[in-house]
Design an enzyme around this catalytic site. Structure first.
Site, short mmCIF file in Angstrom:
data_model
loop_
_atom_site.label_atom_id
_atom_site.label_comp_id
_atom_site.label_asym_id
_atom_site.label_seq_id
_atom_site.Cartn_x
_atom_site.Cartn_y
_atom_site.Cartn_z
N THR A 322 23.34 -98.04 2.80
CA THR A 322 23.00 -98.99 3.86
C THR A 322 22.69 -98.25 5.15
O THR A 322 22.91 -97.05 5.28
CB THR A 322 24.17 -99.97 4.14
OG1 THR A 322 25.23 -99.25 4.76
CG2 THR A 322 24.68 -100.60 2.85
N CYS A 323 22.18 -99.00 6.16
CA CYS A 323 21.79 -98.38 7.42
C CYS A 323 22.96 -98.22 8.38
O CYS A 323 22.77 -97.90 9.56
CB CYS A 323 20.70 -99.21 8.08
SG CYS A 323 19.30 -99.46 7.00
N ASP A 324 24.16 -98.44 7.89
CA ASP A 324 25.35 -98.49 8.72
C ASP A 324 26.05 -97.14 8.75
O ASP A 324 26.33 -96.56 7.70
CB ASP A 324 26.26 -99.57 8.10
CG ASP A 324 27.39 -99.97 8.98
OD1 ASP A 324 27.77 -99.17 9.85
OD2 ASP A 324 27.89 -101.08 8.79
N ASP A 325 26.36 -96.64 9.95
CA ASP A 325 27.08 -95.38 10.09
C ASP A 325 28.43 -95.39 9.37
O ASP A 325 28.91 -94.35 8.93
CB ASP A 325 27.35 -95.11 11.58
CG ASP A 325 26.43 -94.03 12.12
OD1 ASP A 325 25.47 -93.67 11.41
OD2 ASP A 325 26.68 -93.55 13.24
N ASN A 362 22.71 -105.49 2.97
CA ASN A 362 21.51 -104.67 3.18
C ASN A 362 20.62 -104.60 1.92
O ASN A 362 19.75 -103.75 1.82
CB ASN A 362 21.92 -103.25 3.59
CG ASN A 362 21.12 -102.71 4.76
OD1 ASN A 362 21.43 -101.65 5.29
ND2 ASN A 362 20.09 -103.40 5.17
#
Ligand SMILES: *Cc1c(COP(=O)(O)O)cnc(C)c1O
Length: 397
Positions: A322-325, A362
Site C-alpha cells: 500500500t501507499c502507507d508509510d 488500497n
C-alpha cells in the site's frame, strides 16, 4: 483447491502476482490431535485466530468438538460449517443483547462469559431467565509472561470478583471461572500464577465452581521465541487445577487459538523492488502481516528459488504494497544477500492472526489459497523421531 508439494512448486507453476496463502491441513490436524490427546481437559478452539471453514473442518476431524466464539457472526459460521454437534461457547465478556438472544435461542449456545453485573443482567434478560446456563466469570490476570497483553480490557479484579461470583452462582446452572494470560505465553508460570488468582477468588467467594477455563495463550514457535514443550504447560495447569478447592467433578477447559492454527498456513509473497536492505513485497500490514507491522512480530522467511542461493544471509526489513508509510515490517528478516525483485519469499507460521486480519485497503487483496504437503517452517508437534526438533528449526530461522 490445487495441491502442490511446497512453495517452490507454487511459485514455479503459477508465477503468482498476488500473495498466495499456502495451507497445510495435516499440520492443523496434528495440532488438534495433540491437544485432544494431551491436554488434561477440554480444548476449545478460539475461532478468531483463524475462522477459515476448511480449518474448522480439519480441527473437527482432529477431534476438537468445542469452539470459543466471540461474535454472532462467528456463532453462525461455526454452526453452518460444523453443524449441531459442535459445542459453542460465547466467551466475549461484552456482548450485544441481541447476539446473546440469537446465540441462545437459534444456535443452542449455553455457555457465556462475563466480567460485570451489567453483563450478567443482560444474559438473564436475553435468555428469559434460562436455567440451563454455564456462566464463566472472567478474572483479570497478569499478562507479564506473554508477548501480547490481554490484561487491560477485560476481567474482573480480585476485589470485585467474590461479589460477581456469588451473583452469578445464583443464576447459573454451572459456574465457571475463566481468564486469559495474554497471547504467546512464553512460560508455564503464566498459568500457574493465574490459577493462584483463581484459588484466591474461590476462597474469598466461598462458592462451588464447576468449570475452570484457563483460556488461550499457548505459544507457537517464531524466530527468537522458542517456548518449552507444550506438555510442560499442560503439567503446570493440571497441577494447579488439581490443587484448587473445587469438587472432583469440576471440569478443566482451555481456549487455544494460536497454538492450534499457527502452523496451518504460510504466505508466498513476491519482491517487487529492492532498495538496499529493504524489500518491497506484495503483502503487508493491511494484509496477512498485521502483527509483523504493528507489534514487530518476527516470522520465519525463506527464499523460494529453483536454484538455492549461495549468498550469505543479510537482515532485511519489508515494505508492504500500500501507499502507507506504516505498511512497514521491521523484522529483521534474514535472507540471502542476493535477493532481488521478482524473487518469491515464503513467510511462515501465519496460520494464526495472519489471513484473519487481512483487509482490502488500497486495492491489495488476497490471491489464491493452495494446499501444500510439506512441513511448516517450525513445529511444536513433530514426532520425536524426526530430526526437526523445535530448537533445531528455530535456530535456523
Ligand atoms: C484471543 C482469545 C483466545 C485465543 O488466544 P490465543 O493466544 O490465540 O491462544 C482465547 N480466548 C479468548 C477469550 C480470546 O479473546
Amino acid at each position: 483447491m490445487h495441491t502442490h508439494h511446497s512453495a517452490l512448486g507454487v511459485a514455479a507453476t503459477l508465477r503468482p502476482v498476488q500473495p498466495v496463502t499456502l495451507v497445510r491441513p495435516h499440520a492443523a490436524r496434528r495440532a488438534a490431535r495433540f491437544f485432544v490427546e494431551k491436554f488434561p481437559g477440554t480444548s476449545m478452539y478460539a475461532v478468531k485466530a483463524n475462522p477459515s471453514p476448511e480449518l474448522l473442518r480439519e480441527l473437527w476431524a482432529g477431534g476438537i468438538t468445542h469452539y470459543d466464539v466471540a461474535s454472532i457472526a462467528e456463532v453462525r459460521l461455526v454452526r453452518q460449517t460444523l453443524g449441531d454437534a459442535a459445542t459453542l461457547c460465547f466467551m466475549h465478556p461484552v456482548k450485544a443483547e441481541e447476539a446473546i438472544a440469537e446465540a441462545y435461542l437459534d444456535h443452542g449456545v449455553r455457555t457465556f462469559s462475563l466480567d460485570s453485573r451489567e453483563e450478567l443482567d443482560k444474559i438473564v434478560r436475553a435468555t428469559n431467565g434460562a436455567t440451563d446456563l454455564t456462566l464463566c466469570v472472567r478474572l483479570r490476570v497478569s499478562s507479564d509472561y506473554s508477548k501480547l497483553s490481554l490484561a487491560s480490557k477485560f476481567g474482573v479484579g480480585v476485589d470485585e470478583a467474590p461479589a460477581l461470583l456469588l451473583a452469578t452462582r445464583q443464576v447459573a446452572d454451572a459456574l465457571g471461572i475463566c481468564f486469559h494470560v495474554g497471547s504467546q505465553a512464553m512460560t508455564p508460570h503464566a498459568y500457574g500464577n493465574a490459577l493462584e488468582r483463581v484459588r484466591a477468588a474461590i476462597v474469598a467467594a466461598a462458592v462451588t465452581v464447576d468449570v475452570v477455563d484457563v483460556g488461550g495463550g499457548f505459544p507457537s514457535v517464531y524466530p527468537g521465541m522458542e517456548p518449552t514443550d507444550l506438555e510442560h504447560y499442560f503439567d503446570t495447569i493440571h497441577r494447579g487445577f488439581e490443587s484448587l478447592p473445587i469438587s472432583y467433578s469440576a471440569e478443566l477447559w482451555a481456549e487455544p487459538g494460536r497454538a492450534l492454527c499457527a502452523e496451518y498456513s504460510s504466505v508466498l509473497v513476491r519482491v517487487e523492488k529492492r532498495r538496499d536492505d529493504v524489500l518491497y513485497i506484495n503483502d503487508g500490514a493491511y494484509g496477512s502481516l498485521f502483527d509483523a507491522a504493528h507489534v514487530a512480530w518476527r516470522f520465519p522467511v525463506k527464499l523460494v528459488r529453483e536454484k538455492e542461493s549461495a549468498a550469505r544471509p543479510l537482515n532485511f526489513s519489508f515494505y508492504g504494497p500500500t501507499c502507507d508509510d506504516m505498511d512497514h515490517m521491521a523484522g529483521p528478516f534474514a535472507l540471502p544477500a542476493d535477493v532481488q525483485a521478482g524473487d518469491y519469499i515464503e513467510v511462515g507460521m501465519l496460520g494464526a492472526y495472519g489471513a484473519a486480519m487481512r483487509t482490502g485497503f488500497n486495492g491489495f487483496t488476497a490471491g489464491d489459497t493452495v494446499t501444500v504437503t510439506d512441513e511448516p517452517m517450525a513445529s511444536l508437534y513433530m514426532p520425536a523421531e524426526q530430526p526437526s526438533t523445535v530448537v533445531e528449526i528455530a535456530r535456523k530461522l
